[in-house]
Design an enzyme around this catalytic site. Structure first.
Site, mmCIF file in Angstrom:
data_model
loop_
_atom_site.group_PDB
_atom_site.id
_atom_site.type_symbol
_atom_site.label_atom_id
_atom_site.label_comp_id
_atom_site.label_asym_id
_atom_site.label_seq_id
_atom_site.Cartn_x
_atom_site.Cartn_y
_atom_site.Cartn_z
ATOM 1 N N TYR A 130 -34.472 -1.867 6.619
ATOM 2 C CA TYR A 130 -34.836 -0.447 6.524
ATOM 3 C C TYR A 130 -34.009 0.161 5.407
ATOM 4 C CZ TYR A 130 -35.344 4.475 7.763
ATOM 5 O OH TYR A 130 -35.613 5.819 7.726
ATOM 6 N N GLU A 218 -38.585 6.693 2.130
ATOM 7 C CA GLU A 218 -38.277 5.627 3.096
ATOM 8 C C GLU A 218 -39.080 4.365 2.815
ATOM 9 O OE1 GLU A 218 -38.224 6.291 7.681
ATOM 10 O OE2 GLU A 218 -40.124 5.311 7.233
#
Ligand code: GDP
Ligand code: MN
Length: 416
Positions: A130, A218
């Protein structure tokens, strides 16, 4: 403002972040052609491809709206399924979202994650990370958030094991520094040639974040592909991305505005925006119409202080036209959770008679079936009060209020 994944991938690629190629389609009949292009580029008739619903919500993988396919027939079947079923995930409303756009992209193999000393990947774990940049209000810095445990479980990880999340503050002027990116790359476990690839992704994402006035940039997951002769350490790539842009900055990004998909947004908010109104839908039952953001916030506070719950934030601004004010009432009244409306106007540039005329127009066009409490003060207040007085019989649910507290008490009492 949000954009779709296929657009986000384009943006990442334009900042030098590797993403697999793909096409957006809106019709299941186009799945075959899209798959064949991928198969041709990969030089294999059974190349791996991925079909993904394009909606402004995540959790698609678990909902069955990300499917790996190996033929045109499978791609078409997945496309048909996604275009004819609503997607329900923890990030969508309970009734789910209609899917009208799909991304068909080159599928990638993800390397197995083999921990130091182990012979094989535990439970088939893959190299999924992530990586995000956002603004941290607490430290008043932009921060980079990274985790070795990316993929579909990131929310659970962040909740249950916050120590698995690495946060790095970015210098307000200098931004992300290469040494910070290298440190994070090592902490994440990147090795050999992967390290510089990961550093490049981080540096480019930080550049993109600033250049495009993002509030969130993101990548989840950032992956490593299995080793090949050309890339003995594999390739670091982004296979899903999500952006949120600061609405106050979009005026200087025509390219982003062109990507807006209003069908994905709250219809009332889109409408309000067209009329220059700042409107945010909330969960309560007292509709608010106020001029000025500060006054709107204090109005919401005072409603809460008296035990009520605002249904929305609505700032009509300093110079709204009668038409915009009428529209504002229509937007508030179209929400069937609204059981009462509080108007709180302090006329400075905004004139009270314009607001009053908006109330009268809205009463004529849609009718106030719910209690309406009006507090008007400031410029042209007498003319405003006269207009309302004259329309009294047409707006039987209306009560005037003497001040802010009186208005809040009356509207909270009226909704119960
Ligand atoms: P999300 O669930 O909405 O976040 O959708 P993602 O695009 O992140 O996909 C969810 C999961 O599907 C990823 O975490 C991967 O495990 C898997 N996935 C997505 N694309 C690919 C791909 O091209 N190849 C492989 N092997 N897995 C993929
Ligand atoms: Mn994802």
């Amino acid at each position: 403002m949000k954009i779709h994944e296929y657009q986000a991938r384009g943006l990442l690629a334009s900042f030098g972040i590797p993403v697999p190629a793909g096409d957006m389609i809106q019709n299941a009949d186009d799945a075959r052609g899209a798959y064949e292009r991928i198969a041709q580029a990969a030089g294999s008739p059974t190349a791996l491809a991925v079909v993904k619903a394009q909606v402004h919500a995540g959790g698609r993988g678990k909902a069955g709206f990300v499917k790996l396919v190996r033929s045109a027939a499978e791609a078409t079947e997945a496309a048909k399924f996604m275009l004819s079923n609503r997607m329900v995930s923890p990030q969508t409303p309970a009734e789910g979202l209609e899917v009208t756009k799909l991304l068909i992209a080159q599928g990638v193999d993800i390397a197995d994650r083999i921990e130091p000393g182990a012979k094989s990947a535990k439970n088939g774990t893959k190299e999924e990370f992530y990586l995000a940049i956002t603004t941290d209000r607490k430290s008043r810095r932009n921060i980079m958030i990274a985790s070795r445990e990316g993929g579909v479980e990131i929310e659970t990880i962040a909740h249950d094991r916050p120590e698995a999340i690495i946060k790095t503050a970015l210098h307000p002027v200098a931004g992300l520094q290469a040494h910070q990116a290298r440190t994070v790359a090592f902490q994440l476990g990147f090795k050999g040639k992967q390290v510089n690839q990961a550093v490049q992704v981080m540096m480019n994402l930080a550049k993109l974040f600033v250049a495009k006035d993002c509030s969130l940039a993101e990548i989840n997951p950032l992956i490593i592909t299995p080793p090949t002769a050309d890339h003995p350490d594999g390739r670091v790539m982004a296979i899903d991305a999500k952006f949120d842009f600061d609405d106050n900055g979009t005026f200087r990004h025509a390219d982003l505005l062109a990507m807006a998909d209003t069908t994905e947004e709250n219809a009332a908010e889109v409408k309000a925006h067209q009329y220059g109104l700042s409107y945010v839908a909330l969960d309560g039952n007292i509709g608010c119409l106020v001029n000025g953001a500060g006054l709107a916030m204090s109005t919401m506070d005072i409603i809460k202080l008296h035990g009520g719950e605002p249904a929305n934030f609505l700032d009509v601004g300093g110079s709204a036209s009668e038409e915009a004010v009428t529209e504002a009432f229509k937007i508030i009244l179209s929400d069937d959770r609204v059981k009462g409306v509080m108007v709180n106007i302090f006329g400075g540039i905004m004139k009270c008679d314009v607001i009053a005329q908006g109330i009268v127009n809205a009463a004529k066009q849609v009718g106030f079936k719910v209690p309406l409490v009006v507090r008007l003060e400031g410029t042209n207040v007498d003319a405003g009060r006269k207009l309302l007085e004259a329309a009294r019989s047409e707006i039987p649910t209306m009560q005037p209020a003497t001040d802010l507290t009186d208005a809040a008490e009356k509207v909270c009492a009226a909704v119960g």
